[in-house]
Design a protein around this motif. Structure first.
Motif: not given
Length: 754
Positions: A29, A308, A343, A345, A350, A352, A369
Motif C-alpha cells: 500500500h 486483501y 497485489l 493498493v 486494489v 490484481y 477496495a
C-alpha cells in the motif's frame, strides 16, 4: 525526440515505490499514491527485454526512474519522464527465469539472482559488490549443481535481509548494505517436505524484527544480532504435505500470511489454502480463515484495516482485526485465472495482475477496495506467464509483462474509449469520421459515436435478417454514410446502403449481385469495384448517391472464359476518369458513362492518380501516363496499398521474408525512396507478424496502425515518429483523423486520442 506518451501527463512527486510490496513490512500500500482514473489507458510502453529471453522483474520506481532486472543478467534504469534508457549493465553472464523484484534505496540497486545478491550504483549501473551464499560450494560440473534460490531483498537502516536456499535447506541472511559483509545468518528448515521456493518469500522487517518463512514455518529474528525470537509451524500434522507460505506482511503488531498445502486426508480435496494472522510479538495465532484451495495465491496486502488476498480468479477482503470476510469478488469465472502476480493498493483501488487460463492473455484488473466490484481490466501483450506486480506512484501503475514490455496504466481525461456489446462475437472492421461523429462498422451493424464524448448515438443493422456479411466498407460525405457489404464467391448477398449520418435512418438500399467494394464518392456519384466477388467477371459500378440507382456498370472479363476476374482494391477517381486495379490489369473508364479509355495489361493490386500520372502496384510500382496508359517509369517497391498525396506516394509493402510489412514514401516523379517505416522489432515471445494497417495521411502527417498494439504518428516529409498511441489490441483498420484527433478500432473497442 519521439513523444511516446499519447499526451500523457506524467509529473512525479516525492512518492516512490522502491521495493517489493512498497515497504519493509510488505504491505503493498502506497499511501501517497492515487487510484488510476475510472477509465484506464496504457499511457506508454517500452520494450526493455532481450529477444531470446524477454522476462523482466517488477519495476522499482524511484525519483522518476524505473529500475528493472531482466533474466539475461541485465539491469536497466529507464527515465519515465524523458522516456529513455539511462543505463544498462550486464552484471552476470547467467541466464535463467527471473522472479525477484529489485530494491532501490540510498543510491543502490539490489538484485537477487540464483545464490547471489548484486549491488549496483543507481547513477551509473556500475557493480559495487556481490554477496554470495557462503554455504554454497559450486561443483566442478555445473550439471551437478543443486537447486538454488534467492528471494528479493528487504533493506532497512543499512542492512540487507534476504532468504536463500540450497536444495531443501533455507538460510536467513542479514548483511551490510555498504559492502555486503555478513552481520548474522541462520539456517531455517521449516516444517514440510517441499523445497523452499524463495523467489516470492521476501522477508518483512518491522519493529527491530525480521520475519522469514520457509515451507510451512514462519521465523522471527532480532535484527541486531539474529537471535531467534520465535518460530511457528502454520500447518502441522502428517496429512499436511508440501506446505508453502508466501511472503509475510507485518502491520501494527500482526503478521499476515497466505499459505497452501496438499491435504492427504481426502476430506478437503487435494489442496487447501489459508490466510493466517499471528502475533508479531510471540507468533501466537490470532485468527485463520480457509480460502478456496487454489494454489495460485498472492501474498496479503494491507490498507485501512483490511487485508486483501488474490486467489486465482478471486479477490478477498478481510477485516484485519478478526478475519471476518468483508467481501469476495465474483466467482462467475471460476478457475479462469492462473499465474497470478502480487497485489497492490492505492486510494480506493486494489490492483490484481494475472493470466487468463487456457488463453494467451495477461491483464491488470482493478477492484473497488470498499466492495470488491470490478472497476476495469487492461489487457497486456501476451506471453506464457502472469505479468509482474504493479508499482503505484502518483496516479499511475507501472507493470512489466513477460513479453519484455514496461507499461504505464493511467487515466487520460481528454481521450475516450467505448466497448459496445457486439453480437455473435463480431469485431470492428472499419472506422470513419466527419465533423460531428465517428462511424464504425462490424460485418452486420453500423454504429455512430459522438466525436468528442464517445457517446453512442445510434446503431443500425445492415438488413432486417441480421445477416453477417464477409466484407464491409464505408465512407461518409455530405451528411450521409455510404456502406457496401458483400459475401464471397457467387453469393448474391452484396448490397450498397446510404444512411443519414445524424440519425442512422436508411436512405436507400441497393442489391448488387455482381459484388461490391470500397465506396468512393465524387460529384454525387458512388463508385466501387466488385472486390467481394471471387468467380466470373468483375465489374465497376457508378451509383446515384441520392437514390442508389445504378448509373452504369462496366464488366471486366478475361480472354480465357475459365478465368475468374476480381477488382483487387479501391477505385480512384481523378479528372473525369475512374481507375480500377484488377487481376486482369489496370483500367481507365470514363466517369460519366463507364466507357473504357485504356487498359494496362498485368495484374494490379492498387491504384492512385494525380493530374498527369496513374500509379499501379503489384510486385513493383509502375507510373503510367494518364492520357493513354503508357508506362513512364517503374520501381521494385510494390504493395497492396497505394496513395498519392502532393508529391509523395505512400506504399505498404510486404518484404521477401515472412509477412513483415513496411510503409514506403516515394518521390512520385521517379519512384525514389524518401523514407521507410516498419515495426519489425524482435519482441522475444510476443507473437506477431509485424503488419501495418493502411495509412491515413492528413496534411504533413501520416497515421498508421501496427500489430504491436500501437498507432504511430509519422512526419510525412522525413518519416520520423512524432508520437505513438497504445491500444488494448491490434488495430483493425486505417485510423480516422479529424481536427487533430485520432480514432482507431481494435476487435471490440473504439478509441479517441487527442
Amino acid at each position: 525526440m519521439t513523444d511516446i506518451t499519447g499526451n500523457l501527463p506524467n509529473e512525479l512527486n516525492d512518492s516512490n515505490w522502491g521495493t517489493f510490496q512498497f515497504d519493509a513490512g510488505n504491505t503493498g500500500h502506497n499511501p501517497n499514491a492515487r487510484a488510476v482514473r475510472e477509465t484506464p489507458w496504457i499511457g506508454w510502453t517500452e520494450y526493455l527485454g532481450h529477444a531470446n529471453s524477454p522476462e523482466l522483474s517488477a519495476p522499482a520506481i524511484v525519483d522518476g526512474v524505473a529500475y528493472l532486472a531482466a533474466d539475461d543478467g541485465k539491469a536497466i534504469a529507464y527515465d519515465v519522464e524523458e522516456h529513455e534508457v539511462l543505463w544498462q549493465n550486464t552484471y552476470t553472464d547467467r541466464f535463467g527465469t527471473f522472479d525477484a523484484a529489485p530494491t532501490v534505496t540510498d543510491g543502490k540497486m539490489y538484485i537477487s539472482y540464483w545464490w547471489k545478491v548484486f549491488a549496483l550504483d543507481t547513477e551509473t549501473g556500475a557493480l559495487l559488490w556481490t554477496f554470495e551464499n557462503p554455504a554454497y560450494d559450486p561443483p566442478a560440473d555445473e550439471c551437478d549443481a543443486p537447486e538454488l534460490g534467492t528471494s528479493s531483498t528487504t533493506v532497512v537502516d543499512g542492512t540487507v535481509y534476504v532468504k536463500m536456499r540450497i536444495d531443501g535447506q533455507g538460510y536467513a541472511y542479514a548483511f551490510s548494505a555498504v559492502n555486503g559483509d555478513v552481520k548474522w545468518s541462520a539456517e531455517i528448515s521449516g516444517d514440510g517436505d517441499k523445497a523452499a521456493v524463495t523467489a516470492d518469500e521476501i522477508p518483512a522487517v518491522a519493529d527491530d524484527t525480521a520475519y522469514f518463512v520457509d515451507r510451512g514455518t514462519v521465523y522471527a529474528f532480532d535484527t541486531t544480532d539474529g537471535t531467534k525470537q520465535w518460530d511457528v509451524s502454520v500447518h502441522t500434522g502428517s496429512r499436511a504435505t508440501e506446505p508453502v507460505l508466501e511472503a509475510p506482511t507485518v502491520v501494527d503488531g500482526t503478521v499476515y500470511l497466505t499459505s497452501n498445502y496438499q491435504d492427504e486426508s481426502g476430506d478437503h480435496g487435494d489442496s487447501r489454502s489459508f490466510l493466517t494472522a499471528l502475533s508479531a510479538a510471540d507468533g501466537s495465532s490470532q485468527w485463520q480463515h480457509e480460502l478456496n484451495g487454489n494454489i495460485h495465491l498472492t501474498s496479503p496486502v494491507f490498507s485501512d484495516d483490511s487485508v486483501y488476498v488474490g486467489e486465482g480468479e478471486l479477490l478477498w477482503a478481510f477485516d484485519g482485526k478478526n478475519g471476518n470476510v468483508r467481501w469476495k469478488s465474483s466467482e462467475s469465472d471460476e478457475l479462469r485465472y492462473t499465474n497470478v502476480a502480487e497485489l497492490s493498493v492505492a486510494g480506493s483501488t486494489v490492483y490484481y495482475p494475472r493470466k487468463v487460463k487456457d488463453e494467451d492473455v495477461q491483464e491488470v484488473a482493478a477492484f473497488n477496495a470498499g466492495d470488491g466490484s470490478l472497476q476495469w481490466q487492461v489487457p497486456l501483450r501476451t506471453d506464457g506467464n502472469a505479468p509482474t506486480g504493479c508499482a503505484l506512484v502518483d496516479d499511475t501503475a507501472y507493470v512489466a509483462g513477460d513479453a519484455g514490455f514496461l507499461y504505464t496504466i493511467t487515466g487520460l481525461a481528454e481521450n475516450w474509449r467505448q466497448m459496445p456489446e457486439l453480437d455473435n462475437g463480431e469485431t470492428f472492421e472499419v472506422i470513419i469520421s466527419d465533423d460531428t461523429s465517428v462511424y464504425v462498422a462490424t460485418n452486420s451493424e453500423l454504429f455512430a459515436f459522438e466525436r468528442t464524448s464517445g457517446t453512442e448515438q445510434w446503431r443500425v443493422p445492415f438488413d432486417s435478417d441480421d445477416t453477417i456479411f464477409r466484407h464491409v466498407w464505408a465512407t461518409v460525405t455530405n451528411g450521409t454514410v455510404y456502406c457496401t457489404v458483400g459475401g464471397d464467391g457467387g453469393s448474391s448477398i452484396n448490397f450498397a446502403y446510404a444512411f443519414d449520418a445524424a440519425s442512422g435512418t436508411k436512405r436507400w438500399e441497393k442489391q448488387v449481385e455482381d459484388g461490391t467494394g470500397v465506396p468512393v464518392v465524387v460529384n454525387n456519384v458512388v463508385y466501387f469495384g466488385s472486390q467481394s466477388s471471387l468467380y466470373g467477371s468483375a465489374y465497376v459500378f457508378a451509383v446515384n448517391a441520392d437514390n442508389g440507382n445504378i448509373l452504369w456498370n462496366t464488366e471486366i472479363d478475361s480472354d480465357d472464359p475459365s478465368d475468374s476476374v476480381r477488382v483487387n482494391g479501391a477505385v480512384t477517381v481523378q479528372d473525369g476518369l475512374v481507375y480500377a486495379p484488377s487481376s486482369e490489369g489496370a483500367y481507365a473508364f470514363e466517369a460519366d458513362d463507364g466507357n473504357e479509355k485504356w487498359m494496362y495489361d498485368g495484374e494490379t493490386s492498387a491504384v492512385a492518380a494525380n493530374d498527369e500520372t496513374v500509379f499501379v502496384t503489384n510486385e513493383g510500382l509502375t507510373a503510367l501516363n494518364s492520357a493513354d496508359g503508357t508506362e513512364a517509369w517503374s520501381t521494385d517497391v510494390g504493395g497492396e496499398f497505394l496513395s498519392s498525396v502532393n508529391d509523395t506516394l505512400f506504399v505498404v509493402n510486404k518484404d521477401d521474408i515472412g509477412d513483415t510489412e513496411r510503409l514506403f514514401a516515394l518521390d512520385n516523379t521517379n519512384g525514389t525512396e524518401r523514407w521507410s517505416f516498419d515495426t519489425n522489432v524482435e519482441y522475444g515471445n510476443y507473437d506477431r507478424d509485424a503488419t501495418l494497417t493502411n495509412p491515413t495521411i492528413v496534411d504533413d502527417t501520416v497515421y498508421v496502425g501496427s500489430d504491436d498494439r500501437r498507432v504511430y504518428v509519422l512526419d510525412a516529409d522525413g518519416g520520423e515518429t512524432l508520437q505513438r498511441f497504445e491500444l488494448f489490441g491490434n488495430p483493425q483498420a486505417a485510423p480516422a483523423v479529424r481536427n487533430d484527433t485520432v480514432y482507431v478500432v481494435t476487435e471490440g473497442r473504439v478509441y479517441s486520442f487527442v
